[in-house]
Design a protein around this motif. Structure first.
Motif, PDB file in Angstrom:
ATOM      1  N   LEU A 164       0.868  -1.174   0.000  1.00 55.82           N
ATOM      2  CA  LEU A 164       0.000   0.000   0.000  1.00 55.82           C
ATOM      3  C   LEU A 164       0.905   1.225   0.000  1.00 55.82           C
ATOM      4  O   LEU A 164       1.712   1.394   0.912  1.00 55.82           O
ATOM      5  CB  LEU A 164      -0.920   0.006   1.219  1.00 55.82           C
ATOM      6  CG  LEU A 164      -2.084  -0.978   1.179  1.00 55.82           C
ATOM      7  CD1 LEU A 164      -2.729  -1.086   2.548  1.00 55.82           C
ATOM      8  CD2 LEU A 164      -3.120  -0.546   0.150  1.00 55.82           C
ATOM      9  N   MET A 165       0.779   2.062  -1.007  1.00 57.60           N
ATOM     10  CA  MET A 165       1.685   3.188  -1.173  1.00 57.60           C
ATOM     11  C   MET A 165       0.959   4.497  -0.902  1.00 57.60           C
ATOM     12  O   MET A 165      -0.170   4.702  -1.362  1.00 57.60           O
ATOM     13  CB  MET A 165       2.282   3.166  -2.580  1.00 57.60           C
ATOM     14  CG  MET A 165       2.980   1.846  -2.895  1.00 57.60           C
ATOM     15  SD  MET A 165       3.668   1.740  -4.564  1.00 57.60           S
ATOM     16  CE  MET A 165       5.038   2.892  -4.410  1.00 57.60           C
ATOM     17  N   ARG A 166       1.624   5.378  -0.168  1.00 57.79           N
ATOM     18  CA  ARG A 166       1.047   6.678   0.149  1.00 57.79           C
ATOM     19  C   ARG A 166       1.492   7.723  -0.861  1.00 57.79           C
ATOM     20  O   ARG A 166       2.615   7.688  -1.350  1.00 57.79           O
ATOM     21  CB  ARG A 166       1.457   7.115   1.555  1.00 57.79           C
ATOM     22  CG  ARG A 166       0.881   6.272   2.671  1.00 57.79           C
ATOM     23  CD  ARG A 166       1.130   6.922   4.020  1.00 57.79           C
ATOM     24  NE  ARG A 166       2.559   7.064   4.299  1.00 57.79           N
ATOM     25  CZ  ARG A 166       3.060   7.853   5.242  1.00 57.79           C
ATOM     26  NH1 ARG A 166       2.252   8.593   5.979  1.00 57.79           N
ATOM     27  NH2 ARG A 166       4.357   7.900   5.458  1.00 57.79           N
ATOM     28  N   ASP A 167       0.617   8.674  -1.135  1.00 60.77           N
ATOM     29  CA  ASP A 167       0.996   9.780  -2.002  1.00 60.77           C
ATOM     30  C   ASP A 167       2.127  10.566  -1.355  1.00 60.77           C
ATOM     31  O   ASP A 167       2.172  10.723  -0.128  1.00 60.77           O
ATOM     32  CB  ASP A 167      -0.210  10.694  -2.252  1.00 60.77           C
ATOM     33  CG  ASP A 167       0.111  11.785  -3.249  1.00 60.77           C
ATOM     34  OD1 ASP A 167       0.577  12.858  -2.799  1.00 60.77           O
ATOM     35  OD2 ASP A 167      -0.061  11.579  -4.451  1.00 60.77           O
ATOM     36  N   VAL A 168       3.042  11.076  -2.170  1.00 62.06           N
ATOM     37  CA  VAL A 168       4.228  11.756  -1.654  1.00 62.06           C
ATOM     38  C   VAL A 168       3.870  12.985  -0.816  1.00 62.06           C
ATOM     39  O   VAL A 168       4.551  13.306   0.159  1.00 62.06           O
ATOM     40  CB  VAL A 168       5.169  12.144  -2.822  1.00 62.06           C
ATOM     41  CG1 VAL A 168       4.502  13.144  -3.769  1.00 62.06           C
ATOM     42  CG2 VAL A 168       6.491  12.693  -2.300  1.00 62.06           C
ATOM     43  N   MET A 169       2.781  13.680  -1.161  1.00 62.16           N
ATOM     44  CA  MET A 169       2.394  14.864  -0.394  1.00 62.16           C
ATOM     45  C   MET A 169       1.929  14.487   1.003  1.00 62.16           C
ATOM     46  O   MET A 169       2.115  15.247   1.956  1.00 62.16           O
ATOM     47  CB  MET A 169       1.314  15.656  -1.136  1.00 62.16           C
ATOM     48  CG  MET A 169       1.795  16.287  -2.425  1.00 62.16           C
ATOM     49  SD  MET A 169       0.543  17.323  -3.233  1.00 62.16           S
ATOM     50  CE  MET A 169       0.470  18.717  -2.096  1.00 62.16           C
ATOM     51  N   VAL A 170       1.337  13.299   1.125  1.00 60.53           N
ATOM     52  CA  VAL A 170       0.929  12.794   2.441  1.00 60.53           C
ATOM     53  C   VAL A 170       2.153  12.307   3.204  1.00 60.53           C
ATOM     54  O   VAL A 170       2.333  12.597   4.392  1.00 60.53           O
ATOM     55  CB  VAL A 170      -0.112  11.673   2.283  1.00 60.53           C
ATOM     56  CG1 VAL A 170      -0.439  11.042   3.631  1.00 60.53           C
ATOM     57  CG2 VAL A 170      -1.375  12.209   1.633  1.00 60.53           C
ATOM     58  N   ALA A 171       3.016  11.564   2.507  1.00 59.95           N
ATOM     59  CA  ALA A 171       4.212  11.017   3.156  1.00 59.95           C
ATOM     60  C   ALA A 171       5.119  12.116   3.694  1.00 59.95           C
ATOM     61  O   ALA A 171       5.755  11.955   4.741  1.00 59.95           O
ATOM     62  CB  ALA A 171       4.979  10.144   2.167  1.00 59.95           C
ATOM     63  N   LYS A 172       5.172  13.259   3.006  1.00 55.80           N
ATOM     64  CA  LYS A 172       6.033  14.361   3.427  1.00 55.80           C
ATOM     65  C   LYS A 172       5.332  15.358   4.348  1.00 55.80           C
ATOM     66  O   LYS A 172       5.930  16.338   4.762  1.00 55.80           O
ATOM     67  CB  LYS A 172       6.580  15.096   2.203  1.00 55.80           C
ATOM     68  CG  LYS A 172       7.594  14.269   1.412  1.00 55.80           C
ATOM     69  CD  LYS A 172       8.271  15.106   0.339  1.00 55.80           C
ATOM     70  CE  LYS A 172       9.403  14.326  -0.319  1.00 55.80           C
ATOM     71  NZ  LYS A 172      10.133  15.143  -1.318  1.00 55.80           N
ATOM     72  N   GLY A 173       4.067  15.099   4.658  1.00 52.41           N
ATOM     73  CA  GLY A 173       3.341  15.956   5.591  1.00 52.41           C
ATOM     74  C   GLY A 173       2.816  17.233   4.994  1.00 52.41           C
ATOM     75  O   GLY A 173       2.354  18.121   5.720  1.00 52.41           O
ATOM     76  N   ALA A 174       2.834  17.358   3.665  1.00 53.25           N
ATOM     77  CA  ALA A 174       2.313  18.562   3.024  1.00 53.25           C
ATOM     78  C   ALA A 174       0.790  18.587   3.035  1.00 53.25           C
ATOM     79  O   ALA A 174       0.170  19.648   2.963  1.00 53.25           O
ATOM     80  CB  ALA A 174       2.827  18.663   1.592  1.00 53.25           C
ATOM     81  N   VAL A 175       0.188  17.410   3.114  1.00 54.12           N
ATOM     82  CA  VAL A 175      -1.262  17.280   3.171  1.00 54.12           C
ATOM     83  C   VAL A 175      -1.601  16.355   4.328  1.00 54.12           C
ATOM     84  O   VAL A 175      -1.014  15.279   4.473  1.00 54.12           O
ATOM     85  CB  VAL A 175      -1.829  16.701   1.859  1.00 54.12           C
ATOM     86  CG1 VAL A 175      -3.294  16.344   2.017  1.00 54.12           C
ATOM     87  CG2 VAL A 175      -1.656  17.699   0.725  1.00 54.12           C
ATOM     88  N   ASP A 176      -2.531  16.763   5.164  1.00 54.11           N
ATOM     89  CA  ASP A 176      -2.988  15.943   6.283  1.00 54.11           C
ATOM     90  C   ASP A 176      -4.207  15.150   5.814  1.00 54.11           C
ATOM     91  O   ASP A 176      -5.272  15.724   5.576  1.00 54.11           O
ATOM     92  CB  ASP A 176      -3.363  16.839   7.465  1.00 54.11           C
ATOM     93  CG  ASP A 176      -3.709  16.025   8.700  1.00 54.11           C
ATOM     94  OD1 ASP A 176      -3.343  14.833   8.744  1.00 54.11           O
ATOM     95  OD2 ASP A 176      -4.337  16.580   9.625  1.00 54.11           O
ATOM     96  N   PRO A 177      -4.089  13.826   5.640  1.00 59.42           N
ATOM     97  CA  PRO A 177      -5.210  13.054   5.092  1.00 59.42           C
ATOM     98  C   PRO A 177      -6.402  13.032   6.030  1.00 59.42           C
ATOM     99  O   PRO A 177      -6.267  12.986   7.249  1.00 59.42           O
ATOM    100  CB  PRO A 177      -4.616  11.657   4.920  1.00 59.42           C
ATOM    101  CG  PRO A 177      -3.496  11.588   5.892  1.00 59.42           C
ATOM    102  CD  PRO A 177      -2.928  12.975   5.953  1.00 59.42           C
TER     103      PRO A 177
END
Length: 251
Positions: free
Chosen positions: A50-63
């Motif tokens: 299961l792969m997370r979007d890079v913006m989520v992984a880097k904390g730029a977007v809070d899911p």
């Protein structure tokens, strides 16, 4: 399964779209099973990622939820529910018409393009990621699990681009780029054809076809499921590709 005209179109354009090829119940079952993995109610099996979007992984977007952070499920070969898609007679028959009767599944994905992230996939060729050859004995199959349009980042292709061979790829000059999202020159952007699709619509395309997708500008997820198939005639520049744990014979 396919007419002579459809086969000729595939070889000329590098892709073929077949509307309503996958039944609604299969679409719904695939979505339901994907969500079980994405929300944590079902544990991923061995090899599944299961792969997370890079913006989520880097904390730029809070899911908003666990599902909101996932952009891909990779390698679902061990899940019989999702593998029903790979073995669908309507898909398998068409694949055999295009690359031969003796075939294997080699790559499986469920794509989950969330809202509020960049999520673009630059124009690229799938053969960039494969050691298996020849290209004409490999085919990608990609099915919409929801309505696809330009607003939510539908698939875009460059017709006839498969005839130009394998192109140079590089990481795009974007602020956020998901892992292994390499791309070809932006000079091809003006030649894109956007493929709008409804659930169950399916596109078959060459691994040399230049394709990609844009941002999801809506508030809903954009979901699809895909598999790559290869002919038993294929060979690999590395070890025997049939020994890979994710290779599944289609009988």
């Amino acid at each position: 399964m396919l007419t002579t005209s459809q086969i000729d179109q595939f070889h000329s354009d590098g892709f073929l779209v077949m509307r309503k090829l996958v039944d609604e119940d299969v679409v719904e079952r695939c979505i339901e099973r994907f969500l079980e993995y994405a929300d944590g109610s079902r544990s991923p099996s061995s090899g599944m990622k299961l792969m997370r979007d890079v913006m989520v992984a880097k904390g730029a977007v809070d899911p908003r939820s666990q599902v909101h952070g996932i952009n891909k499920l990779l390698n679902f070969e061990s899940d019989p529910e999702l593998m029903c898609y790979v073995r669908l007679p309507s898909i398998v028959d068409a694949v055999r018409d295009l690359i031969g009767n003796d075939i294997y599944s080699i790559v499986t994905n469920v794509f989950n393009k969330p809202p509020e992230v960049d999520g673009r996939h630059p124009l690229h060729q799938d053969l960039r990621h494969f050691r298996i050859r020849p290209a004409e004995k490999i085919i990608a199959v990609w099915t919409a699990l929801c309505p696809m349009n330009r607003e939510n980042g539908c698939l875009a292709v460059v017709p006839g681009s498969h005839l130009g061979g394998l192109l140079e790829h590089e990481t795009p000059d974007w602020e956020y780029v998901n892992y292994k999202f390499y791309g070809v020159t932006d000079k091809l952007l003006d030649k894109r054809l956007h493929i709008e699709m409804q659930p169950g619509d399916t596109i078959f395309f060459s691994p040399l076809l230049v394709h990609g997708s844009g941002r999801n500008r809506t508030q809903d997820f954009r979901r699809s499921i895909s598999a790559h198939y290869v002919s038993a005639e294929c060979w690999s520049t590395g070890s025997d590709w049939r020994q890979n744990e994710f290779v599944v014979p289609i009988t």
